[in-house]
Design an enzyme around this catalytic site. Structure first.
Site, mmCIF file in Angstrom:
data_model
loop_
_atom_site.group_PDB
_atom_site.id
_atom_site.type_symbol
_atom_site.label_atom_id
_atom_site.label_comp_id
_atom_site.label_asym_id
_atom_site.label_seq_id
_atom_site.Cartn_x
_atom_site.Cartn_y
_atom_site.Cartn_z
ATOM 1 N N ASP A 85 0.830 -1.202 0.000
ATOM 2 C CA ASP A 85 0.000 0.000 0.000
ATOM 3 C C ASP A 85 0.865 1.253 0.000
ATOM 4 O O ASP A 85 1.962 1.255 0.557
ATOM 5 C CB ASP A 85 -0.904 -0.014 1.240
ATOM 6 C CG ASP A 85 -2.044 0.986 1.135
ATOM 7 O OD1 ASP A 85 -2.364 1.417 0.007
ATOM 8 O OD2 ASP A 85 -2.617 1.338 2.183
ATOM 9 N N GLY A 122 0.076 5.338 -4.517
ATOM 10 C CA GLY A 122 -0.550 6.595 -4.920
ATOM 11 C C GLY A 122 -0.063 7.777 -4.097
ATOM 12 O O GLY A 122 0.229 8.853 -4.633
ATOM 13 N N TRP A 135 2.752 7.970 -2.476
ATOM 14 C CA TRP A 135 4.158 8.183 -2.798
ATOM 15 C C TRP A 135 4.278 9.069 -4.037
ATOM 16 O O TRP A 135 5.081 10.010 -4.075
ATOM 17 C CB TRP A 135 4.827 6.833 -3.031
ATOM 18 C CG TRP A 135 6.306 6.863 -3.238
ATOM 19 C CD1 TRP A 135 7.276 6.778 -2.277
ATOM 20 C CD2 TRP A 135 6.997 6.973 -4.494
ATOM 21 N NE1 TRP A 135 8.530 6.819 -2.854
ATOM 22 C CE2 TRP A 135 8.390 6.937 -4.221
ATOM 23 C CE3 TRP A 135 6.577 7.081 -5.813
ATOM 24 C CZ2 TRP A 135 9.346 7.021 -5.221
ATOM 25 C CZ3 TRP A 135 7.541 7.162 -6.812
ATOM 26 C CH2 TRP A 135 8.905 7.138 -6.523
ATOM 27 N N HIS A 178 3.024 3.275 -8.990
ATOM 28 C CA HIS A 178 2.977 1.841 -9.297
ATOM 29 C C HIS A 178 4.255 1.405 -10.026
ATOM 30 O O HIS A 178 4.811 0.341 -9.726
ATOM 31 C CB HIS A 178 1.749 1.537 -10.167
ATOM 32 C CG HIS A 178 0.445 1.828 -9.493
ATOM 33 N ND1 HIS A 178 0.162 1.410 -8.212
ATOM 34 C CD2 HIS A 178 -0.670 2.486 -9.931
ATOM 35 C CE1 HIS A 178 -1.060 1.806 -7.883
ATOM 36 N NE2 HIS A 178 -1.582 2.463 -8.907
ATOM 37 N N SER A 185 -6.905 -6.219 -6.086
ATOM 38 C CA SER A 185 -8.093 -6.794 -5.451
ATOM 39 C C SER A 185 -9.301 -6.721 -6.386
ATOM 40 O O SER A 185 -9.284 -5.998 -7.389
ATOM 41 C CB SER A 185 -8.417 -6.042 -4.152
ATOM 42 O OG SER A 185 -8.955 -4.765 -4.443
ATOM 43 N N GLU A 245 -11.940 -5.281 -5.707
ATOM 44 C CA GLU A 245 -12.452 -3.915 -5.582
ATOM 45 C C GLU A 245 -11.671 -2.923 -6.438
ATOM 46 O O GLU A 245 -12.178 -1.855 -6.796
ATOM 47 C CB GLU A 245 -12.411 -3.464 -4.113
ATOM 48 C CG GLU A 245 -13.429 -4.136 -3.209
ATOM 49 C CD GLU A 245 -12.974 -5.511 -2.726
ATOM 50 O OE1 GLU A 245 -11.807 -5.891 -3.008
ATOM 51 O OE2 GLU A 245 -13.773 -6.204 -2.073
ATOM 52 N N ASN A 246 -10.428 -3.266 -6.780
ATOM 53 C CA ASN A 246 -9.606 -2.353 -7.584
ATOM 54 C C ASN A 246 -10.149 -2.143 -8.986
ATOM 55 O O ASN A 246 -9.768 -1.170 -9.664
ATOM 56 C CB ASN A 246 -8.164 -2.865 -7.672
ATOM 57 C CG ASN A 246 -7.383 -2.692 -6.385
ATOM 58 O OD1 ASN A 246 -6.414 -3.412 -6.134
ATOM 59 N ND2 ASN A 246 -7.797 -1.761 -5.536
ATOM 60 N N TRP A 247 -11.027 -3.037 -9.439
ATOM 61 C CA TRP A 247 -11.625 -2.841 -10.766
ATOM 62 C C TRP A 247 -12.454 -1.558 -10.832
ATOM 63 O O TRP A 247 -12.718 -1.033 -11.916
ATOM 64 C CB TRP A 247 -12.510 -4.038 -11.137
ATOM 65 C CG TRP A 247 -11.770 -5.294 -11.438
ATOM 66 C CD1 TRP A 247 -11.774 -6.445 -10.707
ATOM 67 C CD2 TRP A 247 -10.912 -5.553 -12.562
ATOM 68 N NE1 TRP A 247 -10.965 -7.397 -11.294
ATOM 69 C CE2 TRP A 247 -10.428 -6.879 -12.433
ATOM 70 C CE3 TRP A 247 -10.508 -4.799 -13.673
ATOM 71 C CZ2 TRP A 247 -9.563 -7.457 -13.362
ATOM 72 C CZ3 TRP A 247 -9.643 -5.375 -14.594
ATOM 73 C CH2 TRP A 247 -9.185 -6.681 -14.447
ATOM 74 N N SER A 256 -8.223 -5.068 4.387
ATOM 75 C CA SER A 256 -8.718 -4.793 3.037
ATOM 76 C C SER A 256 -9.197 -6.037 2.289
ATOM 77 O O SER A 256 -8.835 -6.261 1.139
ATOM 78 C CB SER A 256 -7.630 -4.075 2.215
ATOM 79 O OG SER A 256 -7.315 -2.827 2.793
ATOM 80 N N GLU A 311 0.126 -13.123 12.409
ATOM 81 C CA GLU A 311 0.677 -11.974 13.126
ATOM 82 C C GLU A 311 0.735 -10.784 12.167
ATOM 83 O O GLU A 311 1.207 -10.916 11.039
ATOM 84 C CB GLU A 311 2.088 -12.291 13.648
ATOM 85 C CG GLU A 311 2.144 -13.424 14.652
ATOM 86 C CD GLU A 311 1.510 -13.061 15.977
ATOM 87 O OE1 GLU A 311 1.505 -11.861 16.338
ATOM 88 O OE2 GLU A 311 0.994 -13.985 16.655
#
Length: 245
Positions: A19, A22, A24, A36, A64, A66-68, A195, A206
């Site tokens: 993560d 963006g 960065w 990316h 993921s 959801e990234n679509w 996420s 852990e």
């Protein structure tokens, strides 16, 4: 930090939520895609680091389900980056005897991505030092839903008795079948959530959260996470006294 790592108690499976690409890029006044592209060094560094230490499995949460829903321009750029990275990093995989595998709904990826993935997995299939698992078009809820559907179909077709459904059987129907549950989850960028990643598999994982943004993540950061992991007492529901005895 590397000298502090005890080889006999390494996590067999490390999973990473990569993560911060963006943010960065934003700090540098650039588009998210720039972040990316500059994350590839982190992927290479951590992959090599895990292989050198003797970690058996490394899973990277790359894309993921959801990234679509992200802007089409960014999604297209990510797919192109996936293809180019698979080609450019093949030497790294072969030099380090790393086997490539995937989890997720990869049939939803563009045809070119599917072809490059298949080709890369075939070329690295005999490598044995470590398995690098790319989670692509993956989510924990998707994984549990597809497993449930498959179990229901097998029960309906008489291939499976509902009375025999238990945790071990569910493991076999998950997309991660054959891959041990992650012992250590690393999340970069400081966000404190999983996420929708490996919801079933991380029952006793852990967690290690760092503020470092993924493009800046390096081997030294990996070593720090593993040292932290080795300092913890993993009880799996038991007491400290039970473990000692």
């Amino acid at each position: 930090m590397k000298e502090q790592i005890r080889p006999e108690s390494l996590p067999k499976h490390v999973a990473i939520i990569m993560d911060g690409n963006g943010r960065w890029a934003k700090k540098k006044g650039a588009a998210r895609v720039f972040g990316h592209k500059n994350a590839i060094k982190a992927v290479r560094d951590v992959t090599e680091g895990c292989a050198e230490l003797g970690v058996n499995f490394l899973t990277l949460y790359a894309f993921s389900t959801e990234n679509w829903s992200r802007p089409k321009l960014e999604v297209n750029a990510l797919m192109e980056l996936l293809v180019s990275t698979l080609v450019s990093e093949m030497k790294t995989l072969m030099d380090n005897s790393i086997k490539l595998a995937t989890i997720g709904d990869t049939k939803s990826l563009p045809d070119r991505c599917q072809r490059e993935l298949k080709d890369a997995m075939e070329k690295t299939s005999q490598n044995s030092r470590m398995t690098l698992v790319l989670a692509l078009s993956y989510s924990g809820r998707w994984d549990m839903a597809q497993a449930t559907k498959s179990i229901a179909i097998d029960v309906a077709n008489g291939k499976l008795d509902a009375e025999n459904i238990n945790q071990e059987l569910i493991d076999k129907y998950l997309n991660t079948s054959g891959i041990p549950d992650p012992e250590l989850l690393i999340r970069t960028s400081g966000e404190q959530r999983i996420s929708n990643f490996m919801l079933w598999q991380m029952a006793y994982t852990e967690f290690y959260i760092t503020d470092t943004l993924w493009p800046d993540y390096r081997k030294k950061d990996l070593y720090e996470a593993i040292v932290s992991f080795q300092e913890r007492e993993r009880r799996f529901g038991m007491t400290s006294e039970q473990l000692k005895s």
